[in-house]
Design an enzyme around this catalytic site. Structure first.
Site, mmCIF file in Angstrom:
data_model
loop_
_atom_site.group_PDB
_atom_site.id
_atom_site.type_symbol
_atom_site.label_atom_id
_atom_site.label_comp_id
_atom_site.label_asym_id
_atom_site.label_seq_id
_atom_site.Cartn_x
_atom_site.Cartn_y
_atom_site.Cartn_z
ATOM 1 N N GLU A 132 12.587 -43.534 -39.158
ATOM 2 C CA GLU A 132 12.525 -44.557 -40.190
ATOM 3 C C GLU A 132 13.881 -44.522 -40.893
ATOM 4 O O GLU A 132 14.312 -43.443 -41.327
ATOM 5 C CB GLU A 132 11.393 -44.212 -41.170
ATOM 6 C CG GLU A 132 11.158 -45.288 -42.198
ATOM 7 C CD GLU A 132 10.056 -44.918 -43.205
ATOM 8 O OE1 GLU A 132 9.355 -43.909 -42.988
ATOM 9 O OE2 GLU A 132 9.936 -45.647 -44.203
ATOM 10 N N ARG A 177 6.367 -29.376 -36.022
ATOM 11 C CA ARG A 177 7.664 -29.741 -36.574
ATOM 12 C C ARG A 177 8.470 -28.479 -36.849
ATOM 13 O O ARG A 177 7.922 -27.389 -36.987
ATOM 14 C CB ARG A 177 7.517 -30.614 -37.813
ATOM 15 C CG ARG A 177 6.824 -29.985 -38.994
ATOM 16 C CD ARG A 177 6.455 -31.030 -40.046
ATOM 17 N NE ARG A 177 7.609 -31.619 -40.694
ATOM 18 C CZ ARG A 177 7.851 -32.928 -40.738
ATOM 19 N NH1 ARG A 177 7.032 -33.782 -40.171
ATOM 20 N NH2 ARG A 177 8.898 -33.394 -41.368
ATOM 21 N N LYS A 225 13.240 -35.936 -45.862
ATOM 22 C CA LYS A 225 14.265 -36.886 -46.297
ATOM 23 C C LYS A 225 14.116 -37.210 -47.777
ATOM 24 O O LYS A 225 15.093 -37.407 -48.478
ATOM 25 C CB LYS A 225 14.174 -38.158 -45.456
ATOM 26 C CG LYS A 225 14.769 -37.991 -44.076
ATOM 27 C CD LYS A 225 14.730 -39.282 -43.299
ATOM 28 C CE LYS A 225 13.365 -39.495 -42.700
ATOM 29 N NZ LYS A 225 13.302 -40.640 -41.784
HETATM 30 P P1 ATP Z 1 10.771 -36.706 -43.188
HETATM 31 O O1 ATP Z 1 9.455 -36.116 -43.581
HETATM 32 O O2 ATP Z 1 11.910 -35.761 -43.241
HETATM 33 O O3 ATP Z 1 11.051 -38.001 -43.875
HETATM 34 P P2 ATP Z 1 9.750 -38.156 -41.046
HETATM 35 O O4 ATP Z 1 8.868 -37.576 -40.027
HETATM 36 O O5 ATP Z 1 9.174 -39.046 -42.066
HETATM 37 O O6 ATP Z 1 10.595 -37.005 -41.668
HETATM 38 P P3 ATP Z 1 10.916 -40.052 -39.304
HETATM 39 O O7 ATP Z 1 12.138 -40.839 -39.516
HETATM 40 O O8 ATP Z 1 9.625 -40.741 -39.331
HETATM 41 O O9 ATP Z 1 10.954 -38.919 -40.395
HETATM 42 O O10 ATP Z 1 11.047 -39.129 -38.023
HETATM 43 C C1 ATP Z 1 11.507 -39.552 -36.770
HETATM 44 C C2 ATP Z 1 11.001 -38.611 -35.726
HETATM 45 O O11 ATP Z 1 11.442 -37.285 -35.985
HETATM 46 C C3 ATP Z 1 9.479 -38.573 -35.728
HETATM 47 O O12 ATP Z 1 9.031 -38.649 -34.406
HETATM 48 C C4 ATP Z 1 9.149 -37.248 -36.362
HETATM 49 O O13 ATP Z 1 7.957 -36.755 -35.864
HETATM 50 C C5 ATP Z 1 10.357 -36.392 -35.984
HETATM 51 N N1 ATP Z 1 10.560 -35.340 -36.976
HETATM 52 C C6 ATP Z 1 10.728 -35.484 -38.304
HETATM 53 N N2 ATP Z 1 10.844 -34.277 -38.911
HETATM 54 C C7 ATP Z 1 10.746 -33.346 -37.924
HETATM 55 C C8 ATP Z 1 10.789 -31.918 -37.907
HETATM 56 N N3 ATP Z 1 10.953 -31.199 -39.016
HETATM 57 N N4 ATP Z 1 10.665 -31.304 -36.712
HETATM 58 C C9 ATP Z 1 10.520 -32.013 -35.583
HETATM 59 N N5 ATP Z 1 10.474 -33.355 -35.534
HETATM 60 C C10 ATP Z 1 10.583 -34.023 -36.690
HETATM 61 MG MG MG Z 2 8.540 -40.807 -42.504
#
Ligand code: ATP
Ligand code: MG
Length: 556
Positions: free
Chosen positions: A36, A261, A271
């Site tokens: 995102e 994760r 983020k």
């Molecule tokens: P955040 O919680 O940091 O905002 P998010 O999961 O909302 O992370 P996205 O932009 O939706 O962020 O993530 C893109 C991809 O990266 C998704 O498939 C998510 O599952 C993966 N991802 C995000 N954080 C991790 C992590 N700590 N370890 C492994 N994969 C991750």
């Molecule tokens: Mg997200």
């Protein structure tokens, strides 16, 4: 620790192997990385990137870069560009497959009409608050909305009018008609569309209804013909809904697989939290070298290959765990040790005058660039009668096991001469200069009579030295789990995590290095030229010290 085994497998690769054997998806492997665009990528995303792009490479498949930009308010162009840069820098290529989920809004809407037509979705007039109340909880089943049994024709009409903007924000929603008593709360008639009169960075004001994540994500995967949709564990209990939507539409059905994760000690990996640090100016930006972001690590000097190696070593599993920050540092150190040329630099200079050399003495010492890599060649390091050494390498009154310089003691100036301290010059009680006598028969640093000299110091020629600002970094937080201890996580930031040293003296060859180049300052660690460097200002980051605390942790 041994290097990683390229044939290493894991539960995801086992599933894929089995799918290929069974000819599911016609033997295709097609993954995606779906960020995102609401922040910069962090090392957790690197795990997902290495997994998705890595699997595609290994199986001769494809991996898409897809911006999951279904949320109108938060997305920004800056984030899109930074994400593309980070994925490329990590060494991956989406070729011509760069997609934006918002490009599918039309398809998604048409599919929601199909859902309504088949009696599987309805327009609800309950307010957000009422919907929450009606949902029940884990022990109490939910209640059905009084609007749940609207006739299909009425639902079609209302949905169309929602799309046209006839209703206010929050006045109506489109919901799936599943089961208000379902044990999985996600299945209790989840919202599909909400009204939000907000501009979108890609679609502008074309839409005033926006899809919810669960509705959108499976459709994005389906539209792109993704075979294996890899996501993190928190989506495990969304999978029944992912499957329900795809099963109730006439579309291709990808398979969602969840993995744990990445969590790292001494940092936060969200983020939203990282944005808070940036907005409140608690760090210098998303790419502050102390941040767990990919751009921060790049600026710190972590090689992309060391991050890929780290991701390979941690592997993928189904159980959440927290990885030691020291493992990441170990991978960085191992990589830099192999690849970094050596230099000399003095962070806290103390002047040394060689009394038995004339003032105009100049000499060039031929020095190996990397003792670990004979192919790295040699360079000339200027030497003169006035030098700088590290202030901490001299003690006027040393303890017994101090093998560095002190009055009357002999040490080796690396690659130069053996010198003995003959006098100490002080101003107001502070040592400002050392007078030393060099053994002129020891040029290169070896004693002519083979006598043992324990201490070896780095140095730079005062006359030839280039001045630099050197930034030293520590861990951003003082505690292993900043979110798991009392107080706000920002209470646990380490105020000493950035230490800027001015007036450092470095050997002239460092000035020739380009921005981003990594090198070792002997005895001090691995460093890189910071982008703040200009024609008249040299700025250097310390990437990491030489001490490998991971090796120590492993031995315990
Ligand atoms: P955040 O919680 O940091 O905002 P998010 O999961 O909302 O992370 P996205 O932009 O939706 O962020 O993530 C893109 C991809 O990266 C998704 O498939 C998510 O599952 C993966 N991802 C995000 N954080 C991790 C992590 N700590 N370890 C492994 N994969 C991750
Ligand atoms: Mg997200």
């Amino acid at each position: 620790m041994e290097g990683s085994d390229p044939r290493k497998t894991d539960f995801i690769r086992e599933i894929i192997d089995e799918d290929i054997r069974a000819d599911k998806h016609g033997g295709r492997v097609h993954t995606r990385f779906p960020p995102e665009p609401n922040g910069y990528l962090h090392i957790g995303h690197a795990k997902s990137i290495c997994l998705n792009f890595g699997i595609a490479e290994e199986y001769g498949g494809k991996c898409n870069l897809r911006f999951d930009d279904t949320n109108p308010s938060r997305e920004e162009e800056e984030y899109v560009e930074s994400i593309k840069e980070d994925v490329k820098w990590l060494g991956f290529d989406w070729e011509d497959r760069l997609y934006f989920a918002s490009d599918y809004f039309g398809r998604m809407y048409d599919l929601s009409v199909d859902l309504v037509r088949n009696g599987n979705a309805y327009v609800d007039d309950l307010t957000g608050e009422e919907i929450r109340q009606y949902r029940g909880n884990l022990t109490t089943p939910g209640r059905e909305s009084p609007f749940r049994d609207r006739p299909v024709e009425e639902n079609l009409d209302l949905l169309e009018r929602m799309r046209k903007g006839e209703f206010k924000d929050g006045e109506k929603v489109l919901r799936a008609r599943i089961d208000m008593a379902h044990p999985n709360m996600n299945m209790r008639d989840p919202v599909i569309y909400r009204i939000l009169k907000a501009s979108h960075h890609n679609t502008g004001d074309k839409w005033c209804i926006y899809p919810m994540y669960d509705w959108a994500h499976g459709l994005e995967d389906s539209i792109e013909d993704i075979t294996h949709s890899l996501c993190t564990l928190e989506f495990e209990n969304h999978r029944p809904l992912y499957d329900w939507f795809l099963d109730h539409l006439d579309v291709y059905h990808p398979q969602q697989i969840e993995f744990a994760r990445l969590n790292l000690t001494f940092t936060v990996m969200s983020k939203r939290k990282l944005l808070q640090l940036v907005e409140n100016k608690l760090v210098t930006g998303w790419n502050d070298p102390r941040m767990p972001t990919i751009s921060g690590m790049r600026r710190r000097g972590y090689p992309a290959s060391s991050i890929r190696e780290f991701c390979s070593r941690i592997g993928v599993a189904k159980i959440n765990s927290t990885i030691s920050f020291e493992l990441l540092e170990h991978c960085v150190r191992e990589d830099l040790n192999r690849t970094s040329p050596r230099s000399m630099g003095v962070l806290d200079p103390l002047k040394v005058t060689i009394e038995n050399l004339p003032d105009d003495h100049e000499d060039l010492m031929e020095v190996k660039n990397n003792p670990e890599d004979p192919g790295a060649g040699t360079r000339s390091v200027p030497f003169s009668n006035e030098l700088f050494i590290e202030r901490s390498d001299f003690l006027e009154d040393p303890p017994r096991k101090f093998f560095r310089l002190s009055p009357g003691k002999e040490v080796r100036l690396r690659n130069a001469y053996l010198v003995t301290c003959t006098d100490v010059v002080k101003e107001g009680g502070e040592v400002v200069e050392l007078i030393c006598r060099a053994d002129l028969d020891s040029r290169g640093g070896d004693a002519p009579d083979g006598r043992k000299v324990k201490g070896t110091l780095h140095w730079v020629s005062a006359k030839h030295a280039v001045e630099a600002e050197v930034r030293l970094y520590g861990k951003l937080f003082t505690v292993e789990d900043p979110l798991g201890v009392e107080g706000d996580f920002t209470d646990h930031l380490d105020p000493g995590s950035l230490n800027v040293l001015n007036g450092c003296k470095v050997e002239p060859s460092v000035r020739e290095k380009r921005v981003g180049a990594s090198f070792q300052f002997e005895r001090l660690g691995y460093f890189m030229i910071d982008p703040d460097t200009t024609d008249d200002r040299l700025v250097i980051n310390r990437t990491i010290t030489l001490r490998d605390s991971w090796a120590k942790i492993q031995k315990k």
